[in-house]
Structure formats: structure tokens, C-alpha cells
Design an enzyme around this catalytic site. Structure first.
Site, PDB file in Angstrom:
ATOM      1  N   GLY A  47      78.857 -13.873 -23.444  1.00 24.91           N
ATOM      2  CA  GLY A  47      78.786 -13.544 -22.024  1.00 24.91           C
ATOM      3  C   GLY A  47      80.012 -12.853 -21.469  1.00 24.91           C
ATOM      4  O   GLY A  47      80.329 -13.016 -20.289  1.00 24.91           O
ATOM      5  N   ASN A  63      80.309  -9.660 -20.888  1.00 19.70           N
ATOM      6  CA  ASN A  63      79.820  -8.731 -19.848  1.00 19.70           C
ATOM      7  C   ASN A  63      79.434  -9.486 -18.584  1.00 19.70           C
ATOM      8  O   ASN A  63      79.671  -9.010 -17.468  1.00 19.70           O
ATOM      9  CB  ASN A  63      78.617  -7.936 -20.370  1.00 19.70           C
ATOM     10  CG  ASN A  63      79.052  -6.730 -21.181  1.00 19.70           C
ATOM     11  OD1 ASN A  63      79.597  -5.780 -20.634  1.00 19.70           O
ATOM     12  ND2 ASN A  63      78.840  -6.795 -22.489  1.00 19.70           N
ATOM     13  N   MET A 123      69.414 -11.465 -26.248  1.00 22.52           N
ATOM     14  CA  MET A 123      68.934 -10.943 -27.529  1.00 22.52           C
ATOM     15  C   MET A 123      67.487 -11.337 -27.808  1.00 22.52           C
ATOM     16  O   MET A 123      67.147 -11.784 -28.895  1.00 22.52           O
ATOM     17  CB  MET A 123      69.871 -11.396 -28.659  1.00 22.52           C
ATOM     18  CG  MET A 123      71.316 -10.998 -28.433  1.00 22.52           C
ATOM     19  SD  MET A 123      71.563  -9.259 -28.021  1.00 22.52           S
ATOM     20  CE  MET A 123      71.763  -8.579 -29.660  1.00 22.52           C
ATOM     21  N   LEU A 128      61.743  -8.592 -24.265  1.00 19.43           N
ATOM     22  CA  LEU A 128      60.923  -9.080 -23.157  1.00 19.43           C
ATOM     23  C   LEU A 128      59.501  -8.527 -23.283  1.00 19.43           C
ATOM     24  O   LEU A 128      59.298  -7.412 -23.761  1.00 19.43           O
ATOM     25  CB  LEU A 128      61.543  -8.655 -21.827  1.00 19.43           C
ATOM     26  CG  LEU A 128      62.907  -9.301 -21.538  1.00 19.43           C
ATOM     27  CD1 LEU A 128      63.614  -8.564 -20.397  1.00 19.43           C
ATOM     28  CD2 LEU A 128      62.766 -10.782 -21.205  1.00 19.43           C
ATOM     29  N   HIS A 152      73.636  -1.669 -23.574  1.00 14.62           N
ATOM     30  CA  HIS A 152      73.429  -1.550 -25.021  1.00 14.62           C
ATOM     31  C   HIS A 152      74.646  -0.858 -25.638  1.00 14.62           C
ATOM     32  O   HIS A 152      75.137   0.132 -25.088  1.00 14.62           O
ATOM     33  CB  HIS A 152      72.153  -0.748 -25.293  1.00 14.62           C
ATOM     34  CG  HIS A 152      71.840  -0.642 -26.742  1.00 14.62           C
ATOM     35  ND1 HIS A 152      71.321  -1.694 -27.464  1.00 14.62           N
ATOM     36  CD2 HIS A 152      72.030   0.376 -27.623  1.00 14.62           C
ATOM     37  CE1 HIS A 152      71.181  -1.320 -28.728  1.00 14.62           C
ATOM     38  NE2 HIS A 152      71.600  -0.075 -28.847  1.00 14.62           N
ATOM     39  N   GLU A 208      59.367  -0.793 -24.064  1.00 12.61           N
ATOM     40  CA  GLU A 208      59.882  -0.397 -25.375  1.00 12.61           C
ATOM     41  C   GLU A 208      61.368  -0.768 -25.465  1.00 12.61           C
ATOM     42  O   GLU A 208      62.118  -0.574 -24.500  1.00 12.61           O
ATOM     43  CB  GLU A 208      59.720   1.118 -25.531  1.00 12.61           C
ATOM     44  CG  GLU A 208      59.916   1.627 -26.936  1.00 12.61           C
ATOM     45  CD  GLU A 208      60.039   3.152 -26.935  1.00 12.61           C
ATOM     46  OE1 GLU A 208      60.712   3.687 -27.821  1.00 12.61           O
ATOM     47  OE2 GLU A 208      59.479   3.778 -26.012  1.00 12.61           O
ATOM     48  N   ASP A 268      65.276  -0.997 -25.825  1.00 14.24           N
ATOM     49  CA  ASP A 268      66.430  -0.107 -25.667  1.00 14.24           C
ATOM     50  C   ASP A 268      66.031   1.324 -25.302  1.00 14.24           C
ATOM     51  O   ASP A 268      66.656   2.300 -25.754  1.00 14.24           O
ATOM     52  CB  ASP A 268      67.312  -0.125 -26.937  1.00 14.24           C
ATOM     53  CG  ASP A 268      67.875  -1.517 -27.210  1.00 14.24           C
ATOM     54  OD1 ASP A 268      68.095  -2.267 -26.243  1.00 14.24           O
ATOM     55  OD2 ASP A 268      68.072  -1.862 -28.386  1.00 14.24           O
TER      56      ASP A 268
HETATM   57  C1  GAR Z   1      77.314  -6.517 -25.968  1.00 13.09           C
HETATM   58  O1  GAR Z   1      77.979  -5.633 -26.837  1.00 13.09           O
HETATM   59  C2  GAR Z   1      76.001  -5.911 -25.508  1.00 13.09           C
HETATM   60  O2  GAR Z   1      76.058  -4.531 -25.318  1.00 13.09           O
HETATM   61  C3  GAR Z   1      75.118  -6.260 -26.675  1.00 13.09           C
HETATM   62  O3  GAR Z   1      75.468  -7.576 -27.017  1.00 13.09           O
HETATM   63  C4  GAR Z   1      76.859  -7.780 -26.716  1.00 13.09           C
HETATM   64  C5  GAR Z   1      76.987  -9.012 -25.871  1.00 13.09           C
HETATM   65  O4  GAR Z   1      78.335  -9.354 -25.691  1.00 13.09           O
HETATM   66  N1  GAR Z   1      73.731  -6.133 -26.330  1.00 13.09           N
HETATM   67  C6  GAR Z   1      72.804  -5.678 -27.148  1.00 13.09           C
HETATM   68  O5  GAR Z   1      73.022  -5.367 -28.303  1.00 13.09           O
HETATM   69  C7  GAR Z   1      71.395  -5.594 -26.551  1.00 13.09           C
HETATM   70  N2  GAR Z   1      70.575  -4.700 -27.285  1.00 13.09           N
HETATM   71  P1  GAR Z   1      78.765 -10.342 -24.529  1.00 13.09           P
HETATM   72  O6  GAR Z   1      77.886 -11.599 -24.688  1.00 13.09           O
HETATM   73  O7  GAR Z   1      80.198 -10.657 -24.828  1.00 13.09           O
HETATM   74  O8  GAR Z   1      78.546  -9.668 -23.216  1.00 13.09           O
END
Ligand code: GAR
Length: 194
Positions: free
Chosen positions: A14, A16, A93, A96, A112, A146, A148
């Protein structure tokens, strides 16, 4: 200004999500992070959010087995109770269902770790290195059924360095994500409410 009520969906660390919570606390930000939701009860990000005073809930996918829509209907109910207007996926991850995407289309965005349409799915950094790319980055986009895909809101570019490893590249892209996501979410909300 009435701030848009946002739920952030996570499955893991988490980082982000933390960037979004922090940005939301600046006075001019057009959104507030009302709750953090995870499909995994042990996602470390849940306690990180609580430590910042943000409600964090798990809607465990396990009891629903393969019935993803039933899981999402339970999530949807939690969002309704909290009067959520927007969803920001931040390392959520789980794909949906078209049902859920249909409920939220236009108010559901994702980050992404690649320059979409390049490298949807997993292992984006390894794939960029194997392809010999000289730059990669991250993308914030609207979610469609679809994976990403969906209209791009914004992207940030990150140079690939000589001798980069997937891990080193991932760390630099993640830093770029933390700057991109809060601004892109604000842009999406302001565009939609204009
Ligand atoms: C991030 O790099 C995000 O872009 C990726 O998972 C990571 C989560 O990191 N998302 C995907 O790959 C979705 N397709 P975080 O939990 O530290 O934010």
C-alpha cells in the site's frame, strides 16, 4: 469545495495508498480518502492506513471461492454504506468482474507499473528489461472490463539504466508512481465534475 469520497483498494504494502492519503490531506486536494479496502485480511497496508487514522477494512475473498461477483457485491455494499464516489486501485491484485466495472465505470481508476499499452499483467519490469527498452514508467488509467486497458489519464516516464535489475527498476518506477497517482486522481475527478 466538497471533496470526492474515495476508497483505495489494496492487496499488499500500500505505498501508493499512503501517497494518496498524504496528498488528500492538502487543503486544495479535490478528494478525501474515506477508507482503504483489501481482499486480503493480512495485507500490511491495512495497518499502515489505520496508523494514519483512515478506516481500513478487509473483505476476504476466501469464503466466496471462485464466485468473484459475490465477493464484489459484498465490497459494493461496504462502499455504499460509506457513500463512496470514486475507487482508486493501488496494487489491488484481483481482476474485477464486468458487473463491478459496470457499476463504477468512469469513477474507477488504476495504476499500473508500465507505459501501457506495453506490458499489461505481471512482471512488467523484467519484460521491459528483456525487451531492451531504454525507458519504462507507469500509467494511471480508467478501468474497463479488460485487464490493464481503458482510457489513460496520465503516464510518467522512467529511464532504464545500464545494469538495471527488475528490483532496482521497480523501486524507481514505484517512486514515480507515488508522484503520478495523487495528481492523476485529482485530474480525473476535476475532469469528471467540470
Ligand atoms: C505498484 O507498483 C502498482 O503499480 C502495482 O502493484 C504495486 C503495488 O505497490 N499494480 C499492478 O501491478 C496492477 N496491475 P504498493 O502496494 O506499494 O502501492
Amino acid at each position: 469545495m466538497k471533496k470526492a469520497r474515495v476508497a483505495v483498494f489494496i492487496s499488499g504494502t500500500g505505498s501508493n495508498m499512503l501517497a494518496l492519503i498524504e496528498a488528500a490531506r492538502t487543503p486544495d486536494c479535490p478528494y478525501e480518502v474515506v477508507c482503504v479496502l483489501s481482499n486480503k485480511p493480512d495485507a500490511p497496508g491495512l495497518s499502515h492506513a489505520r496508523a494514519l487514522g483512515v478506516e481500513a477494512i478487509a473483505v476476504d475473498q476466501t469464503p466466496f471461492g471462485k464466485n468473484r461477483e459475490a465477493h464484489e457485491r459484498a465490497i459494493h455494499a461496504e462502499l455504499g454504506i460509506r457513500n463512496i464516489a470514486w475507487i482508486a486501485l493501488a496494487g489491488y491484485m484481483r481482476l474485477l468482474t464486468p458487473w463491478f466495472v459496470g457499476q463504477w465505470q468512469g469513477r474507477l481508476i488504476n495504476i499500473h507499473p508500465s507505459l501501457l499499452p506495453k506490458y499489461p499483467g505481471l512482471d512488467t519490469h523484467r519484460r521491459a528489461l528483456e525487451a531492451g527498452d531504454t525507458k519504462t514508467g507507469c500509467t494511471v488509467h480508467h478501468v474497463v472490463a479488460e485487464m490493464d486497458a481503458g482510457p489513460i489519464i496520465d503516464q510518467a516516464r522512467v529511464p532504464v539504466l545500464e545494469d538495471d535489475t527488475p528490483e532496482a527498476l521497480a523501486a524507481r518506477v514505484l517512486e514515480a508512481e507515488h508522484a503520478l497517482y495523487p495528481a492523476a486522481l485529482a485530474r480525473a475527478i476535476l475532469t469528471a465534475t467540470r
